[in-house]
Design an enzyme around this catalytic site. Structure first.
Site, short mmCIF file in Angstrom:
data_model
loop_
_atom_site.label_atom_id
_atom_site.label_comp_id
_atom_site.label_asym_id
_atom_site.label_seq_id
_atom_site.Cartn_x
_atom_site.Cartn_y
_atom_site.Cartn_z
N GLY A 45 -59.57 -33.99 -12.52
CA GLY A 45 -59.98 -32.59 -12.59
C GLY A 45 -59.42 -31.83 -11.40
O GLY A 45 -59.11 -32.41 -10.36
N GLN A 50 -58.84 -25.15 -5.30
CA GLN A 50 -58.16 -26.28 -4.65
C GLN A 50 -56.67 -26.05 -4.46
O GLN A 50 -56.04 -26.74 -3.66
CB GLN A 50 -58.36 -27.57 -5.46
CG GLN A 50 -59.81 -28.05 -5.45
CD GLN A 50 -59.95 -29.36 -6.20
OE1 GLN A 50 -60.08 -29.36 -7.40
NE2 GLN A 50 -59.90 -30.47 -5.48
N CYS A 92 -62.80 -36.72 -4.53
CA CYS A 92 -62.25 -35.38 -4.74
C CYS A 92 -60.85 -35.34 -4.15
O CYS A 92 -60.61 -35.88 -3.07
CB CYS A 92 -63.14 -34.36 -4.05
SG CYS A 92 -62.55 -32.66 -4.21
N LEU A 93 -59.92 -34.68 -4.85
CA LEU A 93 -58.55 -34.57 -4.35
C LEU A 93 -58.49 -33.79 -3.04
O LEU A 93 -57.52 -33.90 -2.30
CB LEU A 93 -57.65 -33.91 -5.40
CG LEU A 93 -57.44 -34.70 -6.69
CD1 LEU A 93 -56.66 -33.87 -7.71
CD2 LEU A 93 -56.73 -36.02 -6.43
N HIS A 134 -68.57 -31.35 -11.28
CA HIS A 134 -67.83 -31.40 -10.01
C HIS A 134 -66.89 -30.19 -9.91
O HIS A 134 -66.83 -29.51 -8.88
CB HIS A 134 -67.05 -32.72 -9.94
CG HIS A 134 -66.18 -32.88 -8.75
ND1 HIS A 134 -66.41 -33.83 -7.77
CD2 HIS A 134 -65.06 -32.23 -8.35
CE1 HIS A 134 -65.48 -33.74 -6.84
NE2 HIS A 134 -64.63 -32.77 -7.17
N GLU A 135 -66.16 -29.91 -11.01
CA GLU A 135 -65.22 -28.79 -10.98
C GLU A 135 -65.95 -27.45 -10.91
O GLU A 135 -65.50 -26.52 -10.23
CB GLU A 135 -64.28 -28.84 -12.19
CG GLU A 135 -63.44 -30.11 -12.30
CD GLU A 135 -62.77 -30.52 -11.01
OE1 GLU A 135 -62.35 -29.65 -10.22
OE2 GLU A 135 -62.68 -31.74 -10.76
N HIS A 138 -66.82 -26.59 -7.43
CA HIS A 138 -65.70 -26.02 -6.65
C HIS A 138 -65.67 -24.49 -6.77
O HIS A 138 -65.29 -23.80 -5.81
CB HIS A 138 -64.36 -26.57 -7.15
CG HIS A 138 -63.98 -27.89 -6.55
ND1 HIS A 138 -63.83 -28.08 -5.20
CD2 HIS A 138 -63.70 -29.08 -7.13
CE1 HIS A 138 -63.47 -29.34 -4.96
NE2 HIS A 138 -63.39 -29.97 -6.12
NI NI Z 1 -62.95 -31.99 -6.30
#
Ligand code: NI
Length: 169
Positions: A45, A50, A92-93, A134-135, A138
């Protein structure tokens, strides 16, 4: 085109994103780039903040591109239903190298728009439910670490600050 992914500490990750207005060519290019960037990472995701864009938009694919039809592009999402509870390891990225146990609803329903501007409803259980939440976090400026408590959260934040000071973040 793959875009750089911002890391914890970057301003865009810690503030609330604005609703998407018209689905312009710029927004369509952003969506294409976010899909490329998510798969290249690889990740399951990616939310617009991000990649430094403060818009309420994310892409998600719990199969990470392994099965077709699992890709979701969701614009201006709203959480409309939640059920149950699940507690799983999450990463998380924007926080590479860190994970934490996060408790979230086991099933969610979200509504929003797809990239053509049509109404969209996504129902998810298990990993998909987790990724959707999660997204969405963000878009409100929250990372998974913000859902941790006590020493686990402090530990991650301290390690990130140390890496930042050394220029390794
Ligand atoms: Ni994330």
């Amino acid at each position: 085109m793959i875009r750089p992914i911002l890391r914890h500490g970057a301003d865009a990750l810690h503030c609330s994103a604005a609703p998407v207005g018209d689905l312009t060519d710029t927004v369509q290019t952003l969506i294409d780039d976010m899909i490329d960037t998510m798969y290249a990472a690889p990740g399951v995701g990616l939310a617009a903040p991000q990649v430094g864009v403060g818009l309420r938009l994310f892409v998600a694919d719990p199969s990470s591109g392994r099965s077709t039809g699992d890709l979701h592009v969701v614009i201006n999402p709203e959480l409309v239903e939640t059920d149950g509870s699940q507690r799983e390891e999450e990463g998380c990225l924007s926080l590479p190298g860190f994970t934490g146990q996060v408790t979230r609803p086991a099933r969610v329903v979200i509504t929003g728009l797809d990239r053509e501007g049509s109404a969209l409803r996504v129902e998810g259980e298990g990993l998909l439910a987790r990724v959707l939440q999660h997204e969405m976090d963000h878009l409100d400026g929250n990372l998974f670490v913000d859902r941790l408590h006590g020493i686990r959260r402090d530990l991650i934040v301290r390690r990130v600050r140390k890496l930042q000071r050394r220029g390794k973040w």
